[in-house]
Scaffold this motif. Structure first.
Motif, mmCIF file in Angstrom:
data_model
loop_
_atom_site.group_PDB
_atom_site.id
_atom_site.type_symbol
_atom_site.label_atom_id
_atom_site.label_comp_id
_atom_site.label_asym_id
_atom_site.label_seq_id
_atom_site.Cartn_x
_atom_site.Cartn_y
_atom_site.Cartn_z
ATOM 1 N N GLY A 94 -6.755 -0.101 -2.122
ATOM 2 C CA GLY A 94 -7.717 -1.091 -2.596
ATOM 3 C C GLY A 94 -8.037 -0.988 -4.070
ATOM 4 O O GLY A 94 -9.060 -1.515 -4.527
ATOM 5 N N LEU B 171 -2.374 -0.411 -4.124
ATOM 6 C CA LEU B 171 -2.659 -1.611 -3.337
ATOM 7 C C LEU B 171 -3.241 -1.239 -1.975
ATOM 8 O O LEU B 171 -4.228 -1.836 -1.527
ATOM 9 N N PRO C 46 -9.122 -0.509 4.334
ATOM 10 C CA PRO C 46 -8.387 -1.478 3.511
ATOM 11 C C PRO C 46 -8.475 -2.890 4.092
ATOM 12 O O PRO C 46 -8.433 -3.078 5.318
ATOM 13 N N ASP D 13 -4.905 -6.575 1.387
ATOM 14 C CA ASP D 13 -4.387 -5.408 0.661
ATOM 15 C C ASP D 13 -3.276 -4.720 1.446
ATOM 16 O O ASP D 13 -2.277 -4.269 0.868
#
Length: 269
Positions: free
Chosen positions: A230, A227, A144, A148
């Protein structure tokens, strides 16, 4: 404001020390809430079939993220508040120079600090067992992005705020009902199916998904998990819905608290 923050910091430090005494029990709580990791295997098989909008790797990333989100958005204030009211222990708390709600908030946050290394260990084990969780569709490692992660962190504690206010508003019913914790089961039904805990919203029919996105439940697990994984989300709409629900639930809590406190005092507390 500075005096309030100092009191809140003291409460958090005390509650963290208290929760460390129960770290073995918190480990058992963490084990008891691994449902997203259990759901990951079947959905990865489904994703590999190509009949769903998410791939095998996307399902793996989502459910590892959902596990992490779930661990930091668990709320148990309804049982604690019920005990405080029924046992009469709430009465001395009303004499303290801070609203009792902050004592319950700090106990949850202290538990989060104690839970964090346990969650990290579980996440590492999950990634070792399902390496697809850190790979993209091409098979390359895809961790990530920091942005994010930062967005997900904010979203996780927005989810915690919604879940806490929702459960606390029900918990205040303990001023009138002795076993108000039973009502939490009514909340758990839509929570399980609409939060993204057992299945991401992408696999729902469009009409169901659209309806769910106006309720608070997808923002308790699905939105922060997407979130963190991603995935693409409608950030503007999510912020408006989250802010709206927090505002509404805050008003409900304040109204019910005032009325409940008058009823509690009238009973001789």
């Amino acid at each position: 404001m500075r005096a309030f923050l100092r009191k809140l910091w003291t409460l958090l430090a005390v509650q963290y020390a208290y929760m460390l005494e129960y770290r073995a029990e918190i480990l058992l709580w963490a084990i008891a809430t691994i449902l997203p990791l259990l759901m990951m295997g079947p959905w990865m098989v489904a994703g590999a079939s190509g009949r769903f909008p998410l791939s095998e790797a996307a399902f793996a990333r989502y459910f590892v993220a959902a596990f992490i989100v779930r661990q930091f958005s668990i709320v148990w204030v309804i049982w604690e508040f019920e005990y405080q009211v029924v046992s009469g222990r709430l009465s001395p708390l009303l004499l303290h120079p801070i609203d009792p709600i902050w004592r319950f908030v700090s106990s949850h946050l202290g538990e989060h600090l104690t839970r964090a290394p346990i969650v990290a260990a579980f996440a590492v084990v999950a990634v070792l067992l399902f390496p697809q969780a850190i790979h993209d569709e091409a098979g390359t490692i895809a961790l990530p992005a920091l942005l994010d992660v930062a967005k997900a962190f904010v979203a996780i504690y927005a989810a915690f705020a919604i879940r806490f206010l929702l459960q606390y508003s029900v918990a205040l019913g303990a001023f009138w009902v002795e076993r108000v914790s039973a009502f939490d089961n009514l909340i758990m039904i839509p929570y399980l199916f609409l939060s993204g805990l057992v299945a991401p919203l992408e696999v729902f029919p469009p009409a169901v998904r659209e309806f769910a996105l106006w309720t608070p439940f997808p923002y308790l697990v699905w939105f922060p998990a997407r979130l963190l994984a991603g995935g693409e989300v409608d950030l503007g709409r999510a912020v408006l819905v989250i802010a709206g629900w927090i505002a509404v639930l805050h008003v409900v809590v304040r109204i019910v608290w005032r009325r409940g406190l008058r009823h509690y005092s009238a009973m001789g507390a």
